[in-house]
Write a protein that holds these residues in place. Structure first.
Motif, PDB file in Angstrom:
ATOM      1  N   LEU A 123       0.883  -1.246   0.060  1.00  0.00           N
ATOM      2  CA  LEU A 123      -0.198   0.143   0.030  1.00  0.00           C
ATOM      3  C   LEU A 123       0.891   1.218   0.284  1.00  0.00           C
ATOM      4  CD1 LEU A 123      -2.696   1.411   0.218  1.00  0.00           C
ATOM      5  CD2 LEU A 123      -2.701   1.165   2.713  1.00  0.00           C
ATOM      6  N   LYS A 124       0.581   2.228  -1.031  1.00  0.00           N
ATOM      7  CA  LYS A 124       1.235   3.575  -1.037  1.00  0.00           C
ATOM      8  C   LYS A 124       0.211   4.491  -0.652  1.00  0.00           C
ATOM      9  CE  LYS A 124       4.728   1.176  -2.183  1.00  0.00           C
ATOM     10  NZ  LYS A 124       5.671   0.589  -1.312  1.00  0.00           N
ATOM     11  N   THR A 125       0.147   5.143   0.423  1.00  0.00           N
ATOM     12  CA  THR A 125      -0.883   6.204   0.840  1.00  0.00           C
ATOM     13  C   THR A 125      -0.343   7.243   1.359  1.00  0.00           C
ATOM     14  OG1 THR A 125      -2.831   6.391   1.803  1.00  0.00           O
ATOM     15  CG2 THR A 125      -1.510   4.844   2.839  1.00  0.00           C
ATOM     16  N   ARG A 126      -0.848   8.312   1.783  1.00  0.00           N
ATOM     17  CA  ARG A 126      -0.598   9.301   2.504  1.00  0.00           C
ATOM     18  C   ARG A 126      -1.271   9.504   3.756  1.00  0.00           C
ATOM     19  NH1 ARG A 126       0.103  15.132  -0.986  1.00  0.00           N
ATOM     20  NH2 ARG A 126       1.851  14.370  -2.579  1.00  0.00           N
ATOM     21  N   GLU A 127      -2.028   8.435   4.125  1.00  0.00           N
ATOM     22  CA  GLU A 127      -2.862   8.331   5.196  1.00  0.00           C
ATOM     23  C   GLU A 127      -2.234   7.410   6.276  1.00  0.00           C
ATOM     24  OE1 GLU A 127      -5.776   8.888   7.838  1.00  0.00           O
ATOM     25  OE2 GLU A 127      -5.779   9.899   5.869  1.00  0.00           O
ATOM     26  N   LEU A 128      -1.583   8.115   7.191  1.00  0.00           N
ATOM     27  CA  LEU A 128      -0.715   7.513   8.090  1.00  0.00           C
ATOM     28  C   LEU A 128      -1.396   6.407   9.081  1.00  0.00           C
ATOM     29  CD1 LEU A 128       1.894  10.479   9.085  1.00  0.00           C
ATOM     30  CD2 LEU A 128       2.309   8.324   7.610  1.00  0.00           C
ATOM     31  N   SER A 129      -2.807   6.795   9.321  1.00  0.00           N
ATOM     32  CA  SER A 129      -3.670   6.091  10.079  1.00  0.00           C
ATOM     33  C   SER A 129      -3.747   4.744   9.541  1.00  0.00           C
ATOM     34  CB  SER A 129      -4.844   6.696  10.413  1.00  0.00           C
ATOM     35  OG  SER A 129      -5.696   6.525   9.258  1.00  0.00           O
ATOM     36  N   GLN A 130      -3.667   4.340   8.337  1.00  0.00           N
ATOM     37  CA  GLN A 130      -4.035   3.096   7.671  1.00  0.00           C
ATOM     38  C   GLN A 130      -2.715   2.563   7.851  1.00  0.00           C
ATOM     39  OE1 GLN A 130      -4.887   4.089   3.687  1.00  0.00           O
ATOM     40  NE2 GLN A 130      -7.380   3.860   4.334  1.00  0.00           N
ATOM     41  N   ILE A 131      -1.503   2.894   7.754  1.00  0.00           N
ATOM     42  CA  ILE A 131      -0.106   2.389   8.007  1.00  0.00           C
ATOM     43  C   ILE A 131       0.008   2.030   9.292  1.00  0.00           C
ATOM     44  CG2 ILE A 131       2.444   2.837   7.409  1.00  0.00           C
ATOM     45  CD1 ILE A 131       0.561   2.527   4.793  1.00  0.00           C
ATOM     46  N   GLU A 132      -0.258   3.021  10.153  1.00  0.00           N
ATOM     47  CA  GLU A 132      -0.021   2.756  11.501  1.00  0.00           C
ATOM     48  C   GLU A 132      -0.892   1.603  12.020  1.00  0.00           C
ATOM     49  OE1 GLU A 132      -0.867   6.252  13.552  1.00  0.00           O
ATOM     50  OE2 GLU A 132       0.939   7.493  12.951  1.00  0.00           O
ATOM     51  N   ALA A 133      -2.163   1.222  11.509  1.00  0.00           N
ATOM     52  CA  ALA A 133      -2.992   0.290  11.970  1.00  0.00           C
ATOM     53  C   ALA A 133      -2.590  -0.947  11.368  1.00  0.00           C
ATOM     54  CB  ALA A 133      -4.496   0.761  11.446  1.00  0.00           C
ATOM     55  N   LEU A 134      -2.234  -0.926  10.027  1.00  0.00           N
ATOM     56  CA  LEU A 134      -1.736  -2.344   9.531  1.00  0.00           C
ATOM     57  C   LEU A 134      -0.334  -2.667  10.253  1.00  0.00           C
ATOM     58  CD1 LEU A 134      -2.156  -1.466   5.750  1.00  0.00           C
ATOM     59  CD2 LEU A 134      -3.587  -3.075   7.119  1.00  0.00           C
ATOM     60  N   ALA A 135       0.399  -1.970  10.611  1.00  0.00           N
ATOM     61  CA  ALA A 135       1.791  -2.181  11.119  1.00  0.00           C
ATOM     62  C   ALA A 135       1.407  -2.647  12.715  1.00  0.00           C
ATOM     63  CB  ALA A 135       2.752  -1.003  11.346  1.00  0.00           C
ATOM     64  N   SER A 136      -0.040  -2.502  13.108  1.00  0.00           N
ATOM     65  CA  SER A 136       0.146  -2.891  14.447  1.00  0.00           C
ATOM     66  C   SER A 136      -0.196  -4.537  14.715  1.00  0.00           C
ATOM     67  CB  SER A 136      -0.884  -2.265  15.244  1.00  0.00           C
ATOM     68  OG  SER A 136      -2.245  -2.682  14.648  1.00  0.00           O
ATOM     69  N   PHE A 137      -0.658  -4.991  13.768  1.00  0.00           N
ATOM     70  CA  PHE A 137      -1.160  -6.529  13.720  1.00  0.00           C
ATOM     71  C   PHE A 137       0.052  -7.663  13.811  1.00  0.00           C
ATOM     72  CE2 PHE A 137      -4.665  -4.217  12.177  1.00  0.00           C
ATOM     73  CZ  PHE A 137      -5.743  -4.688  12.727  1.00  0.00           C
ATOM     74  N   LYS A 138      -0.073  -8.659  14.550  1.00  0.00           N
ATOM     75  CA  LYS A 138       0.965  -9.634  14.654  1.00  0.00           C
ATOM     76  C   LYS A 138       0.712 -10.711  14.243  1.00  0.00           C
ATOM     77  CE  LYS A 138       3.156 -12.390  18.292  1.00  0.00           C
ATOM     78  NZ  LYS A 138       3.026 -12.739  19.797  1.00  0.00           N
ATOM     79  N   TYR A 139       1.537 -11.496  13.595  1.00  0.00           N
ATOM     80  CA  TYR A 139       1.229 -12.813  12.786  1.00  0.00           C
ATOM     81  C   TYR A 139       2.237 -13.931  13.190  1.00  0.00           C
ATOM     82  CZ  TYR A 139      -1.898 -10.477   9.637  1.00  0.00           C
ATOM     83  OH  TYR A 139      -2.933 -10.166   9.245  1.00  0.00           O
ATOM     84  N   GLU A 140       1.824 -15.102  13.420  1.00  0.00           N
ATOM     85  CA  GLU A 140       2.652 -16.104  13.729  1.00  0.00           C
ATOM     86  C   GLU A 140       2.654 -17.232  12.374  1.00  0.00           C
ATOM     87  OE1 GLU A 140       2.081 -17.839  17.581  1.00  0.00           O
ATOM     88  OE2 GLU A 140       2.273 -15.839  18.447  1.00  0.00           O
ATOM     89  N   SER A 141       3.762 -17.893  11.988  1.00  0.00           N
ATOM     90  CA  SER A 141       3.823 -18.710  10.746  1.00  0.00           C
ATOM     91  C   SER A 141       3.975 -20.025  11.685  1.00  0.00           C
ATOM     92  CB  SER A 141       4.874 -18.466  10.270  1.00  0.00           C
ATOM     93  OG  SER A 141       5.014 -19.500   9.044  1.00  0.00           O
ATOM     94  N   LYS A 142       2.991 -20.972  10.884  1.00  0.00           N
ATOM     95  CA  LYS A 142       2.798 -22.353  11.285  1.00  0.00           C
ATOM     96  C   LYS A 142       2.886 -23.373  10.007  1.00  0.00           C
ATOM     97  CE  LYS A 142       3.012 -22.178  15.771  1.00  0.00           C
ATOM     98  NZ  LYS A 142       3.604 -20.682  16.039  1.00  0.00           N
ATOM     99  N   ARG A 143       3.669 -24.338  10.159  1.00  0.00           N
ATOM    100  CA  ARG A 143       3.514 -25.259   9.033  1.00  0.00           C
ATOM    101  C   ARG A 143       2.358 -26.104   8.911  1.00  0.00           C
ATOM    102  NH1 ARG A 143       8.322 -28.772   9.674  1.00  0.00           N
ATOM    103  NH2 ARG A 143       7.410 -29.756   7.726  1.00  0.00           N
ATOM    104  N   VAL A 144       1.761 -26.695   7.855  1.00  0.00           N
ATOM    105  CA  VAL A 144       0.885 -27.875   7.773  1.00  0.00           C
ATOM    106  C   VAL A 144       1.448 -28.926   6.758  1.00  0.00           C
ATOM    107  CG1 VAL A 144      -0.573 -26.622   5.978  1.00  0.00           C
ATOM    108  CG2 VAL A 144      -1.312 -28.496   7.431  1.00  0.00           C
ATOM    109  N   VAL A 145       1.423 -30.144   7.275  1.00  0.00           N
ATOM    110  CA  VAL A 145       1.883 -31.231   6.400  1.00  0.00           C
ATOM    111  C   VAL A 145       0.876 -32.365   6.128  1.00  0.00           C
ATOM    112  CG1 VAL A 145       3.784 -32.887   6.078  1.00  0.00           C
ATOM    113  CG2 VAL A 145       4.281 -30.754   7.310  1.00  0.00           C
ATOM    114  N   LEU A 146       0.708 -32.554   4.923  1.00  0.00           N
ATOM    115  CA  LEU A 146      -0.128 -33.704   4.680  1.00  0.00           C
ATOM    116  C   LEU A 146       0.786 -34.879   4.416  1.00  0.00           C
ATOM    117  CD1 LEU A 146      -3.374 -34.399   4.062  1.00  0.00           C
ATOM    118  CD2 LEU A 146      -2.582 -34.088   1.437  1.00  0.00           C
ATOM    119  N   HIS A 147       0.467 -35.947   4.965  1.00  0.00           N
ATOM    120  CA  HIS A 147       1.266 -37.189   5.003  1.00  0.00           C
ATOM    121  C   HIS A 147       0.536 -38.344   5.301  1.00  0.00           C
ATOM    122  CE1 HIS A 147       1.440 -37.590   9.489  1.00  0.00           C
ATOM    123  NE2 HIS A 147       1.406 -36.276   9.237  1.00  0.00           N
TER     124      HIS A 147
END
Length: 475
Positions: free
Chosen positions: A279-303
């Protein structure tokens, strides 16, 4: 062309729901980076059946709007057996296990433990869980402010055994996140999830024909679906600065060429961190909001490696959770053959789907191996949700996804966010959107809920007494 020209970037359940609803009034284009539409991008045919990766199940009590869209589309779904067991290590016997008895639209859980030495623990955990489902809403309502889950459990006397051996592993599996994130979850979100999911109806469901059928139906009214499109940037409209009147989407196609197209509105249906990158925007509130979210990565294996299941095959459940001491998250192996009747009949031999494997499946057994990111709710992301809500539509940019609303970040939350944005873009969703409070009142009274949850206690006590009397396995 009808209405506005709208781009929906991303085709998970939030993006597909948004595109479907907006197509009622507008001309919609879906962009998806994978070669197939996102919700079905990783599914595959193996051992005689098509399997969704990740496996998607839902309950009518906690996912009413998802179910409403499915019914509106004509997607058939039915009960799936999502009962589970817990054990402390891959090679250990289970200390907690239950089976489902399906009665009408309800799944009645019956705690059963093959490991005689763990019967007391199994019954004890079942009692505490039933108490949590039944009493936690009232306890939480009496609190003055928001509490984190760990604080709530400690303040109200729930045992460490209950938290670490049952509740935290369950939530680690449901939310696909670490124990640390589970402990820091808002108690209100967790209590609401369990009170609705187990207090109203524990029956889990699965789309009869899988996600491919959902995708085929939900994309029918959409004008264009562009796959293998890697989004490189999304430029917000800037009419207030004398700049561009419309938003601009730029992507790289499968042939490597870079293309751009203007749209009246752009809905970002990607993960928040992916939206932040493009996202390229001058709306800092959108950028700040998006930056606040945390993610965790997990694997899924079919076997096909049965060594990730309990050592005694009689102890196998549809879901088999490993809550290993010292691990940062639970691992779960889904026995695909037992999820529903069709898979049981179609699959040629045992096949498993393991999230966050604590033991690696043997190389020759692996059919697919993917990593997925999942959002987790934190104090920072709670503030980000509020900030995002106030900046929706600025620069003709909108945001949908499971992360975007204050609730468990699951399929239902993605659908709700799609409905909210669609309404703001002039679409009437009243024929699909569910009045959840009315649904809860009509579905089950508080008295019936108490009867059901305390009935589970009686079953647990009966099982424990029978096992102690017989001093033998229950099967």
């Amino acid at each position: 062309m009808k209405g506005k020209k709208v781009a929906v970037v991303g085709s998970g359940v939030a993006g597909l729901s948004t595109a479907y609803l907006l197509s009622r009034e507008h001309t919609v284009t879906i962009f998806e980076r994978e070669a197939a539409v996102g919700m079905d991008a990783h599914s595959l045919d193996a051992h005689g059946a098509r399997m969704d990766i990740p496996l998607r199940v839902f309950s009518e009590s906690y996912y009413p709007n998802l179910c409403s869209i499915y019914k509106h589309l004509g997607v058939k779904y039915r009960h799936a057996d999502y009962s589970f067991s817990c054990r402390p290590a891959a090679a250990a016997a289970s200390y907690f296990r239950y089976i489902n008895f399906f009665v009408a639209d309800m799944a009645l859980p019956l705690p059963l433990c093959l490991n005689v030495r763990e019967l007391f623990k199994c019954v004890r955990l079942a009692f505490q869980f039933a108490h949590f489902v039944n009493r936690a809403p009232a306890k939480l309502a009496a609190e003055a402010g928001e509490l984190r889950l760990g604080t709530f459990l400690e303040r109200h006397g729930y045992s460490k055994e209950f938290a670490t051996c049952l509740l935290y592993p369950m939530l680690s599996v449901v939310c696909t996140c670490s124990y640390a994130s589970v402990e820091a979850y808002p108690a209100s979100i967790v209590v609401d999830y369990f009170a609705n999911k187990y207090g109203l109806s524990g029956a889990q469901c699965r789309a009869y024909e899988g996600t491919r059928d959902v995708v085929d139906r939900i994309t029918q009214p959409v004008e264009r679906v562009i796959t293998s499109a890697t989004i490189t940037r999304v430029d917000a409209a800037q009419p207030f600065a004398g700049g561009r009147e419309r938003a601009l989407v730029t992507w790289r196609g499968a042939d490597g060429r870079e293309l751009s197209e203007e749209f009246d509105e752009v809905v970002l249906a990607m993960q928040a961190n992916a939206s932040l990158r493009v996202l390229k925007t001058r709306e800092l509130s959108q950028i700040e909001a998006l930056a606040s979210f945390k993610y965790e990565s997990k694997r899924v294996v079919l076997h096909t490696d049965a060594s990730l299941m309990p050592p005694n095959e009689r102890d196998w459940s549809p879901l088999n959770i490993v809550a290993a001491p010292g691990a940062d998250a639970a691992s779960v192996t889904v026995w695909m053959n037992r999820i529903d009747g069709d898979l049981r009949r179609e699959l040629k031999g045992p096949i498993f789907q393991t999230w966050n494997p604590d033991v690696e499946p043997s190389k020759g057994s692996v059919l697919a191996d993917y990593s997925f990111e999942r959002p987790v709710v934190t104090p920072a992301s709670e503030a980000g949700m509020a900030q995002l809500a106030t900046s929706q539509g600025v620069g003709h940019i909108w945001f949908v996804g499971a992360y975007a609303r204050y609730s468990m970040p699951l399929l239902e939350n993605g659908v709700k966010s799609a409905m909210e944005v669609s309404r703001r873009l002039g679409v009437d969703t009243s024929d699909i959107e569910v009045d959840e409070l009315a649904l809860e009142r009509a579905a089950l009274s508080g008295a019936t809920r108490r009867q059901r949850t305390w009935g589970m206690l009686v079953l647990a006590a009966a099982v424990g007494a029978t096992a102690l009397h017989s001093r033998c396995y229950l099967f």
